[in-house]
Design an enzyme around this catalytic site. Structure first.
Site, PDB file in Angstrom:
ATOM      1  N   LYS A 161      30.100  45.870  42.492  1.00  0.00           N
ATOM      2  CA  LYS A 161      30.987  44.768  42.104  1.00  0.00           C
ATOM      3  C   LYS A 161      31.073  43.820  43.298  1.00  0.00           C
ATOM      4  O   LYS A 161      31.155  44.280  44.455  1.00  0.00           O
ATOM      5  CB  LYS A 161      32.365  45.361  41.771  1.00  0.00           C
ATOM      6  CG  LYS A 161      33.405  44.395  41.237  1.00  0.00           C
ATOM      7  CD  LYS A 161      34.685  45.172  40.897  1.00  0.00           C
ATOM      8  CE  LYS A 161      35.766  44.332  40.279  1.00  0.00           C
ATOM      9  NZ  LYS A 161      36.953  45.137  39.903  1.00  0.00           N
ATOM     10  N   SER A 201      38.434  44.185  35.162  1.00  0.00           N
ATOM     11  CA  SER A 201      37.769  43.117  35.885  1.00  0.00           C
ATOM     12  C   SER A 201      36.337  43.443  36.290  1.00  0.00           C
ATOM     13  O   SER A 201      35.576  42.536  36.618  1.00  0.00           O
ATOM     14  CB  SER A 201      38.572  42.758  37.135  1.00  0.00           C
ATOM     15  OG  SER A 201      38.600  43.853  38.034  1.00  0.00           O
ATOM     16  N   SER A 223      40.503  48.510  35.877  1.00  0.00           N
ATOM     17  CA  SER A 223      39.300  47.673  35.910  1.00  0.00           C
ATOM     18  C   SER A 223      37.973  48.405  35.905  1.00  0.00           C
ATOM     19  O   SER A 223      36.935  47.763  35.755  1.00  0.00           O
ATOM     20  CB  SER A 223      39.344  46.749  37.117  1.00  0.00           C
ATOM     21  OG  SER A 223      40.152  45.661  36.807  1.00  0.00           O
TER      22      SER A 223
HETATM   23  N1  GLN Z   1      43.796  43.929  34.516  1.00  0.00           N
HETATM   24  C1  GLN Z   1      44.589  44.446  35.589  1.00  0.00           C
HETATM   25  C2  GLN Z   1      45.022  43.313  36.461  1.00  0.00           C
HETATM   26  O1  GLN Z   1      44.640  42.245  36.198  1.00  0.00           O
HETATM   27  C3  GLN Z   1      43.831  45.449  36.363  1.00  0.00           C
HETATM   28  C4  GLN Z   1      42.804  44.855  37.227  1.00  0.00           C
HETATM   29  C5  GLN Z   1      42.123  45.863  38.089  1.00  0.00           C
HETATM   30  O2  GLN Z   1      42.195  47.065  37.852  1.00  0.00           O
HETATM   31  N2  GLN Z   1      41.514  45.355  39.141  1.00  0.00           N
HETATM   32  O3  GLN Z   1      45.721  43.478  37.389  1.00  0.00           O
END
Ligand code: GLN
Length: 472
Positions: free
Chosen positions: A74, A149, A173
């Site tokens: 990532k 994400s 994510s």
């Molecule tokens: N969707 C969650 C957020 O926006 C989790 C994101 C993540 O795990 N990086 O915070």
């Protein structure tokens, strides 16, 4: 389909050449360009590494645990000499001077890093639509999201552009895009994997973890990247078992289903698939019991207070002086800061900075941030207690399958609810994994989540293997 361990064996026995396989991988990445899974592809580096590893194999040298395999990162993980964009304009053209610990470990194990994948800006989002590089798209239907994400990493594995990918999971994510794309996604317990070189979103929640096609792929990667690290004071100095060697067991396990995860808002097909799984687990001799986690209803609000508070502090460093983008349009120091940040951050990130700054501000700190910390502790205790009676918890990973691009962009609260089943593992600091279970009538993947106490990854992975064996 071969598992990574089988591929590695095949490679070591001379079954294929990496110099040829690298071209296949690059061709798949090229063919899937419209999915927007990668932000950077390191074709020349990968070719060179492939030739080096082939030469070492042909010379009869002992190779590392990832020899023969391709890995994607990532793009919020640092690799020396490469850009680390976090899918943000503010870091565009920022080149990392050093390697993240996970990168060093992958390279030491002879894995080939093929590129860096698309994400929601600074890992904030649930659909990989908040990216300065444009949205990532679902591998089965480009009008749908891949989740987020770490959407790019999930797509890359699902579409065979890499063998394994790393993501980061602050509130879901890794697991949420894994569920939406039909691959395995593992969030280790907090401290298992060093965060050194991972660009911080919310430091007390962030963990790096693998995506793979199978549970054993994820287990293999976990054993490579785990371990205490003097560069990360929050990493745990506990022994790292060779997880992939423990997966097959005839032991019967206890699964707990928390009623709170099966209430309103859960898609009917997902509910039916998990209930059917529970019956198959029982038929196979495992125990499935109901458990109670009444604090679940507070998880999303607690998470979004703590995550945004930490994010607002972590993002303070992007001031136009130390990293990446600096505005051209500044009359004095203050307008340099303001304009740099206004130009550099996207709307989802700005929203979180505002929320986080608000909950930390004097006068509101006690009402929001301190209260959220207290609730977080209670949630952790509730999990510890529930885990005394069972080996793992069995829940949906997401309330619904992949949704259409754009569908939730204008409604942040709806987007935040995508994480309703995943955020608690991060708040409690425990390990969790999403495994592909079934398909919806429209053919979209359905994931199921398992959670286990910290450092009980062997149990978690054994249970995951049992579920994978029973998946439709
Ligand atoms: N969707 C969650 C957020 O926006 C989790 C994101 C993540 O795990 N990086 O915070």
């Amino acid at each position: 389909m071969k598992t990574c361990i089988e591929l590695r064996q095949d490679y070591q026995q001379g079954g294929f050449k990496l110099t040829e396989r690298v071209e296949e991988m690059l061709a798949k990445i090229e063919a899937g360009k419209h999915l927007n899974a990668f932000i950077q592809v390191y074709a020349d580096d990968a070719r060179q590494r492939a030739a080096e590893i082939d030469a070492r194999r042909d010379a009869g040298e002992k190779l590392g645990r990832l020899a023969g395999l391709f890995i994607a990162l990532k793009d919020n993980m640092c690799m020396a000499g490469k850009r680390v964009t976090c899918a943000s304009r503010i870091l565009d053209n920022f080149i990392s001077p050093y390697d993240a610990t996970v990168v060093r470990k992958i390279q030491d194990a002879d894995g080939i890093i093929i590129g860096k994948t698309n994400l929601d800006e600074f890992a904030m989002g649930s659909s990989t639509e908040n990216s300065a590089h444009g949205p990532a798209r679902h591998p089965m239907n480009p009008d749908y999201v891949a989740g987020g994400s770490s959407g790019g990493s999930a797509i890359a594995v699902a579409a065979g552009m890499t063998d394994i990918a790393l993501g980061s999971d602050t509130g879901g994510s890794i697991r949420q895009p894994a569920a939406l794309c039909g691959v395995v996604g593992l969030k280790p317990g907090y401290g298992r994997v060093s965060r050194y070189g991972l660009v911080a979103y919310a430091s007390s929640l962030d963990q790096i973890g693998p995506f793979g096609k199978t549970v054993s792929d994820a287990a293999l990667m976990l054993e490579v990247i785990s371990g205490g690290d003097s560069n990360d004071a929050t990493s745990a100095h506990v022994p790292v078992p060779a997880f992939s060697g423990y997966l097959d067991t005839t032991e019967k396990m206890k699964f707990g289903m928390p009623a709170e995860f099966f209430g309103d808002g859960l898609d009917d097909e997902i509910r039916a698939a998990i209930e059917a799984l529970a019956r198959r687990l029982e038929d196979a001799g495992h125990t499935v019991t109901k458990v109670k986690l009444p604090l679940t209803e507070f998880a999303i609000s607690t998470y979004y207070i703590i995550a945004t508070a930490e994010a607002s502090s972590n993002l303070g460093r992007y001031d136009g002086v130390r990293y990446g983008h600096r505005t051209e349009n500044a009359e004095n120091l203050e307008s340099m800061y303001v304009n740099t940040r206004s130009e550099g951050f996207g709307p989802a990130v700005k929203r979180r900075i505002m929320l986080g700054t608000y909950v930390l501000s004097s006068g509101y700190y006690d009402a929001y941030y301190r209260k959220a910390q207290q609730v977080r502790n209670l949630i952790k205790q509730e999990y510890d207690q529930a885990m005394e009676a069972v080996d793992v918890l069995l829940t949906p990973t997401t309330p619904g399958p992949a949704f259409r691009l754009g569908e939730r962009l204008s409604d942040p609260l709806k987007m935040y609810l995508s994480d309703i089943y995943t955020v608690t593992a991060n708040l409690a600091g425990i390990g969790a994994i999403s495994i592909p279970l079934a398909k919806t009538e429209n053919g979209f993947p359905i994931g199921v989540q398992l959670l286990a106490s910290s450092f009980k990854e062997i149990r978690l992975l054994q249970a995951a293997q049992a579920v994978e064996n029973l998946a439709e």
